[in-house]
Design an enzyme around this catalytic site. Structure first.
Site, PDB file in Angstrom:
ATOM      1  N   THR A   1     -14.485  67.762  32.157  1.00 36.42           N
ATOM      2  CA  THR A   1     -13.412  66.744  32.092  1.00 36.42           C
ATOM      3  C   THR A   1     -12.550  66.906  33.349  1.00 36.42           C
ATOM      4  O   THR A   1     -12.897  66.401  34.398  1.00 36.42           O
ATOM      5  CB  THR A   1     -12.576  66.880  30.798  1.00 36.42           C
ATOM      6  OG1 THR A   1     -12.074  68.206  30.702  1.00 36.42           O
ATOM      7  CG2 THR A   1     -13.407  66.557  29.583  1.00 36.42           C
TER       8      THR A   1
ATOM      9  N   LYS B   1     -17.181  74.498  29.630  1.00 35.66           N
ATOM     10  CA  LYS B   1     -16.221  73.612  30.280  1.00 35.66           C
ATOM     11  C   LYS B   1     -14.838  74.059  29.826  1.00 35.66           C
ATOM     12  O   LYS B   1     -14.632  74.529  28.694  1.00 35.66           O
ATOM     13  CB  LYS B   1     -16.461  72.144  29.948  1.00 35.66           C
ATOM     14  CG  LYS B   1     -16.190  71.699  28.534  1.00 35.66           C
ATOM     15  CD  LYS B   1     -14.753  71.382  28.211  1.00 35.66           C
ATOM     16  CE  LYS B   1     -14.135  70.473  29.228  1.00 35.66           C
ATOM     17  NZ  LYS B   1     -12.658  70.317  28.935  1.00 35.66           N
TER      18      LYS B   1
ATOM     19  N   THR C   1     -12.442  79.503  22.732  1.00 34.22           N
ATOM     20  CA  THR C   1     -11.882  78.479  23.594  1.00 34.22           C
ATOM     21  C   THR C   1     -12.929  77.555  24.181  1.00 34.22           C
ATOM     22  O   THR C   1     -13.972  77.992  24.616  1.00 34.22           O
ATOM     23  CB  THR C   1     -11.078  79.089  24.746  1.00 34.22           C
ATOM     24  OG1 THR C   1     -10.444  78.031  25.457  1.00 34.22           O
ATOM     25  CG2 THR C   1     -11.956  79.846  25.709  1.00 34.22           C
TER      26      THR C   1
ATOM     27  N   GLU D   1      -6.354  74.117  35.827  1.00 30.06           N
ATOM     28  CA  GLU D   1      -5.792  72.872  36.355  1.00 30.06           C
ATOM     29  C   GLU D   1      -4.717  73.141  37.401  1.00 30.06           C
ATOM     30  O   GLU D   1      -3.679  73.735  37.112  1.00 30.06           O
ATOM     31  CB  GLU D   1      -5.227  72.021  35.219  1.00 30.06           C
ATOM     32  CG  GLU D   1      -6.327  71.354  34.402  1.00 30.06           C
ATOM     33  CD  GLU D   1      -5.797  70.566  33.215  1.00 30.06           C
ATOM     34  OE1 GLU D   1      -6.570  69.773  32.661  1.00 30.06           O
ATOM     35  OE2 GLU D   1      -4.622  70.746  32.836  1.00 30.06           O
TER      36      GLU D   1
ATOM     37  N   ASN E   1      -1.188  66.646  34.604  1.00 29.39           N
ATOM     38  CA  ASN E   1      -0.840  66.460  33.197  1.00 29.39           C
ATOM     39  C   ASN E   1       0.305  65.495  32.953  1.00 29.39           C
ATOM     40  O   ASN E   1       0.571  65.123  31.805  1.00 29.39           O
ATOM     41  CB  ASN E   1      -0.542  67.821  32.568  1.00 29.39           C
ATOM     42  CG  ASN E   1      -1.822  68.614  32.399  1.00 29.39           C
ATOM     43  OD1 ASN E   1      -2.695  68.205  31.650  1.00 29.39           O
ATOM     44  ND2 ASN E   1      -1.953  69.714  33.123  1.00 29.39           N
TER      45      ASN E   1
ATOM     46  N   SER F   1      -4.806  62.468  29.623  1.00 29.32           N
ATOM     47  CA  SER F   1      -5.941  63.327  29.241  1.00 29.32           C
ATOM     48  C   SER F   1      -5.671  63.949  27.897  1.00 29.32           C
ATOM     49  O   SER F   1      -4.573  63.881  27.389  1.00 29.32           O
ATOM     50  CB  SER F   1      -6.183  64.403  30.291  1.00 29.32           C
ATOM     51  OG  SER F   1      -5.082  65.287  30.347  1.00 29.32           O
TER      52      SER F   1
END
Lengths: 391, 391
Positions: free
Chosen positions: B150, B173, B184, B264, B386, B391
């Site tokens: 993603t 992922k 996780t 991220e 974010n 997302s």
């Protein structure tokens, strides 16, 4: 007005050369001129608490404080015995200036960078300067509230008057490293009501639990949090106990709300109210879990009422702490029910996110208890303040 | 190579039109061709767990899984009974394609936005497309590892070989919403070793506890975390149990480390090792408290080894969970002891922060236990990803 709103108090705020910002007011002095000197305090529960916290906690233990000296520009935390000696020397200096026989009548508060000693000579000469500037004027109170600011963008003060004429004033500093456990940041509240130290402590404990303990700017608990409540008795008025407690609660709530309003880099103040919980503790645990979500806080800064990030945070609270059925949870953002029965409700495009305040109302549909917490969004500016500056 | 490194497995990754990004591979299929079909799984503990988690947890309970279908482009979380029906229909479609009599031999994993149903027709037609593309080649494994991405910027895979020739392959992922409690993100690990479902589950439980459960990108636990371990037995080799467990641990550790490396917006990967603790749990609690500090993560992104923010986070861990004396704590950053005995040590300007990895070594000087956790720094780019994207 700040701490001088209540009669029987004088204050000053001066530039003592402690802060790295040249000319910034960085030393405040608040003096209780009596006739009473009743006091109460609540402090950080951080195990690396600062030297001034160690000192002030002891000083206030007997219920008597006649003066508070506060500095920005350095936290005097993680400074060992040398740091403690600085807090002691500062209290002794103020006691000397005020002709007090006991240095433990003086509380000391510090805020700023952790791990460095203060420039003690500047603190002591600044104390003399502040003593000379003491006044019971609105301007003096305002000076004090400016002198304790660090990354704060504005002073934060409160003034309240009881039905029988007594007064409560207060000031607080706080913007980042806000996630209280027992208390938060530097706060001095004054009153001219005639109240005992015991009543002050009881009022303050309840008030902080429902104010400073229910805000969270960045999830980071400080080493220096101190909240002091001082009574001069100068009004000669014995207040109704319930009313007095309520006004102390209101004063703390106002100051705590102002901290969120001045949260580092924040573009939204977020109120999270959890209802339908089996207990207040359950509601609080859920509210705090949501308030701690970086993903949600980023979404809010982007004006996205992302309810998926709200419920995924709720889902981290253990069942034994907050029993609820995930299929019965509803979430309203600014009055629009965008999550219904744990799934999608009305379209989130219906939510107006243009205002500064964002109201998140979560109904667990499991009981009758509720709690409210406040937090800020997480913005580019927060990262900028904390990545690109040293604080 | 990914999941097809182990013999007995075929895979595919195709563009099924689920993702909002046109043409992106968004559907992966992993098939265990046997002779064994032993399987183990670990799942999120989030109470708002997604429909595919509910389905797959039940499916793997009997220790047998023959295929896994995974999609990006939608989490199918908080979607109620309709969402569960989608996971079931997806499993039934795969079972039908593979001529399996029981849909519960098929695990389903989804990742993406919470709160919306999947475009089921695209998932089902994509499953046909993926079935047609199944291959046991390195390319097919790589396609699968791409299809589950993603906000990931790169695929994350692992390949290990046992001393007697059996193989372990895996893909994962994960980039944001990473703060595990039990497991996780989406992860499939395959092996051609001859092992029972019980041994797989035991190996996976230990391995996830010391890998995926010790990373934290942003403190946010997902609704969809799934780790699956599948054994085909195709090598015919019964592995040494200890070696096999160790290799599974290494595979999980490698994949978890790759998640942190692709966190991220991250500019630094931060390893936090706490030694001198009275128990591993105490060390872990301290490491996690430090890893959760937004203030520290911002400081690191600004290349500031701000030890004050490290010890103030340590100070939030309750004494009953981690007994230590704050005056005995030392902190090294990248090998420089900048905090000694709870106070300032060497000057932090001595710390070289130019590398991607930052090593924080905390010695509590209270015992012999230790633990390591990994996290990322908090950057402008994290907020951008974010706040400014959905997302």
């Amino acid at each position: 007005m700040s701490v001088t709103f209540a009669t029987g108090f004088s204050a000053a705020g001066v530039a003592a050369g402690i802060s790295a910002v040249a000319g910034k007011k960085d030393l405040a002095l608040v003096v209780n001129n009596g006739p009473l000197d009743a006091a109460a305090g609540v402090f950080t529960s951080n195990r690396f608490c600062a030297a001034p916290v160690v000192w002030s906690r002891k000083a206030v233990a007997n219920g008597h404080i006649k003066a508070v000296i506060l500095n920005s520009g350095g936290a005097n935390a993680c400074t060992g015995e040398a740091g403690y000696a600085q807090s002691l020397a500062t209290a002794e200096k103020v006691a000397d200036l005020l002709s007090l026989s006991d240095a433990s009548d003086v509380a000391v508060c510090s805020t700023g960078l952790i791990g460095e000693l203060l420039p003690l000579d500047h603190v002591l000469s600044g104390a003399e300067h502040a003593y000379a500037a003491l006044a019971n004027t609105a301007e003096a109170g305002a000076d004090a509230s400016h002198a304790i600011m660090t990354t704060d963008t504005k002073p934060k003060t409160v003034e309240l008057t009881g039905s029988t004429g007594y007064k409560i004033g207060g000031m607080v500093k706080g913007s980042g490293m806000i996630a209280p456990q027992l208390a938060t940041m530097l706060c001095v509240i004054t009153t001219d009501a005639v109240v005992s130290a015991g009543q002050l402590q009881a009022a303050l404990a309840v008030a902080t639990e429902h104010s400073f303990n229910r805000i969270d700017v960045d999830g980071c608990m400080s080493t220096n949090d101190t909240v002091l409540l001082l009574a001069s008795g100068a009004s000669g008025i014995e207040p109704d106990k319930d009313e007095f407690n309520e006004l102390v609660r209101q004063a703390c709530a106002s100051l705590a709300r102002q901290i969120v309003g001045d949260g580092e880099g924040a573009s939204h103040d977020i109120r999270i109210t959890v209802t339908g919980a089996t207990s207040e503790q359950a509601a609080l645990a859920c509210g705090r879990a949501v308030a701690a979500s970086n993903l949600l806080k980023c979404a809010i800064s982007g004006n996205d009422p992302n309810w998926g990030r709200i419920v995924s945070s709720l889902g981290t609270v253990p069942t034994d702490i907050a029993p609820y059925d995930s299929n019965k949870v509803t979430v309203d953002v600014n009055g629009v029910r965008i999550c219904e029965n744990g799934g999608a409700g009305r379209d989130r495009s219906e939510v107006d996110m243009t205002g500064r305040e964002v109201h998140i109302d979560i109904d667990l549909n499991a009981g009758d208890a509720e709690a409210t917490v406040w937090t800020d969004d997480l913005t580019h500016e927060y990262v900028h303040i904390n990545a690109d500056y040293e604080s």
